[in-house]
Design a protein around this motif. Structure first.
Motif, PDB file in Angstrom:
ATOM      1  N   ALA A  40       0.830  -1.212   0.000  1.00 37.25           N
ATOM      2  CA  ALA A  40       0.000   0.000   0.000  1.00 37.25           C
ATOM      3  C   ALA A  40       0.858   1.252   0.000  1.00 37.25           C
ATOM      4  O   ALA A  40       0.568   2.227  -0.709  1.00 37.25           O
ATOM      5  CB  ALA A  40      -0.932  -0.016   1.205  1.00 37.25           C
ATOM      6  N   GLU A  41       1.946   1.238   0.773  1.00 34.35           N
ATOM      7  CA  GLU A  41       2.831   2.401   0.841  1.00 34.35           C
ATOM      8  C   GLU A  41       3.624   2.575  -0.455  1.00 34.35           C
ATOM      9  O   GLU A  41       3.870   3.705  -0.897  1.00 34.35           O
ATOM     10  CB  GLU A  41       3.776   2.264   2.026  1.00 34.35           C
ATOM     11  N   ASN A  42       4.001   1.459  -1.086  1.00 36.83           N
ATOM     12  CA  ASN A  42       4.806   1.545  -2.307  1.00 36.83           C
ATOM     13  C   ASN A  42       3.996   1.945  -3.534  1.00 36.83           C
ATOM     14  O   ASN A  42       4.544   2.546  -4.470  1.00 36.83           O
ATOM     15  CB  ASN A  42       5.480   0.200  -2.581  1.00 36.83           C
ATOM     16  N   THR A  43       2.707   1.595  -3.542  1.00 30.50           N
ATOM     17  CA  THR A  43       1.907   1.816  -4.755  1.00 30.50           C
ATOM     18  C   THR A  43       0.801   2.850  -4.586  1.00 30.50           C
ATOM     19  O   THR A  43       0.329   3.406  -5.584  1.00 30.50           O
ATOM     20  CB  THR A  43       1.244   0.502  -5.208  1.00 30.50           C
ATOM     21  N   GLY A  44       0.365   3.095  -3.367  1.00 35.17           N
ATOM     22  CA  GLY A  44      -0.751   4.005  -3.143  1.00 35.17           C
ATOM     23  C   GLY A  44      -2.093   3.457  -3.579  1.00 35.17           C
ATOM     24  O   GLY A  44      -3.080   4.194  -3.641  1.00 35.17           O
TER      25      GLY A  44
END
Length: 373
Positions: free
Chosen positions: A221-225
């Motif tokens: 989630a943090e890497n791709t949004g």
């Protein structure tokens, strides 16, 4: 109920071990529960037996709404460690590795594999991620027996929506570990069990079996949004101490687990209720736990009981020196203020050995750090 026996690679001629897996119900969502990953921790083994009795009854009544997978003993390798009547069970005898460490998947590999496939549809993203997680588990090497064990366990659990790993401490108040990004569900689980102490952890660092299931989701989630509909909720449930094995406690804990499963939509009309809580709720981050270490060789004698609130500097325990010229004791002052919730049951101690834990209000270790190996 459907039962499957997953064979593990033979570690020696004439020897074959397996995992037993019980599965209840059907549906798109999966709950996974296991006990005994540390094979010297037995309260969860009995708790799952009581839970299975309840699930058998619910299954016959058609009241299981989703899939529930139970692994009643997660570590047949460690259960075979019988040394002169003792059961070590915490570390693999071949590699020295803790059975509850070292199985996490590469979050970088997951992002590379699935990141470009994600879009604005959370439900679709969930499917893509769970498919990729299953593939990564399938590709894990299994050269050592412990690697094969971890791979077999993850093959059953990695795509779960809910994962509960049942453990216990040496001698402790009941408590729960869960990711600090999943506070509402962690509180719901703790409320159902009646466990006052809730330890919230940053799963971006070194993780145990529970964090291996939540770390991929939060990192992705943090890497791709990109959004996700239902990432896995995972928790380690510490069922008091090693000697707290009784039908009364196991029934109580099984009732709490079943109440949680019902609140999460896995069963209906179970009749299970949340268990009464002993003491005030204490929700802190894992990095606020202070591990108490022994300053000397000798016998530890406690002056404060589990559940006591201590102030920094209070006399917590003494180490009785056995090789002194005269009877002598070394005081162990409380290193922090907070609630004493764990003690050792290895009373013959040595310098640096853990002899207890205090739930404090101040940061004690770096976030993402495990309390013990």
């Amino acid at each position: 109920m459907k039962t499957t026996h997953l064979p593990l690679p033979s570690p020696a001629p004439g020897m074959q071990r397996h995992l037993t897996v019980h599965e209840y119900g059907d549906g798109p969502r999966k709950a996974y529960l296991q006990a005994g990953l540390h094979a010297d921790e037995w309260p969860g083994l009995l708790t799952l037996q009581h839970l299975m009795e309840k699930l058998d009854t619910l299954e016959q009544a058609g009241q299981i709404r989703q899939r529930i997978v139970i692994v009643p003993f997660a570590n047949p390798v460690g259960m075979n460690q019988r040394l002169f009547g003792k059961f070590p069970g915490r570390f693999d005898a071949t590699t020295g590795q803790n059975f509850n460490r070292g199985m996490s998947l590469s979050t970088g590999a997951l992002t590379h594999r699935v990141g470009h496939l994600l879009n604005a549809e959370a439900d679709q993203n969930d499917v893509q991620v769970r498919d990729a997680l299953r593939q990564l588990v399938e590709e894990k090497p299994a050269h050592y027996e412990i690697e094969a064990l971890h791979k077999a366990l993850l093959s059953q659990s990695i795509d779960a929506h809910l994962m509960l790993d049942l453990h216990c401490d040496d001698h402790a108040l009941p408590h729960v570990f869960y990711g600090d990004h999943q506070r509402p569900t962690g509180a719901q689980l703790s409320d159902c069990l009646g466990f006052a102490i809730r330890l919230e952890e940053d799963v971006r660092g070194t993780v145990a079996f529970d964090g291996s299931h939540t770390q991929p989701w939060i990192t992705l989630a943090e890497n791709t949004g990109k959004p996700f509909a239902e990432p896995c909720f995972a928790a380690t449930v510490e069922l008091r101490g090693q000697k707290d094995v009784s039908d009364a406690l196991a029934r109580q804990d099984a009732e709490g687990l079943l109440a949680f499963l019902e609140q999460q939509g896995f069963v209906s009309n179970s009749g299970a209720t949340a268990q009464p809580q002993q003491g005030d709720t204490l929700s802190i981050n894992v990095d606020q736990v202070k591990v108490i270490t022994s300053p000397a060789n000798g016998l530890v004698v406690y002056h404060r009981a589990l559940g006591d609130w201590v102030d920094a500097g209070d006399l917590l325990a003494e180490i009785v020196l056995l090789d002194s010229h005269r009877p002598e004791r070394v005081p162990v002052p409380a290193p922090a203020s907070g609630r004493l919730f764990s003690q050792t049951n290895t009373f013959l101690t040595s310098p640096g050995a853990s002899i207890g834990m205090i739930a404090s209000k101040d940061q004690q270790i770096q976030p993402g750090t495990q309390l013990s190996y």
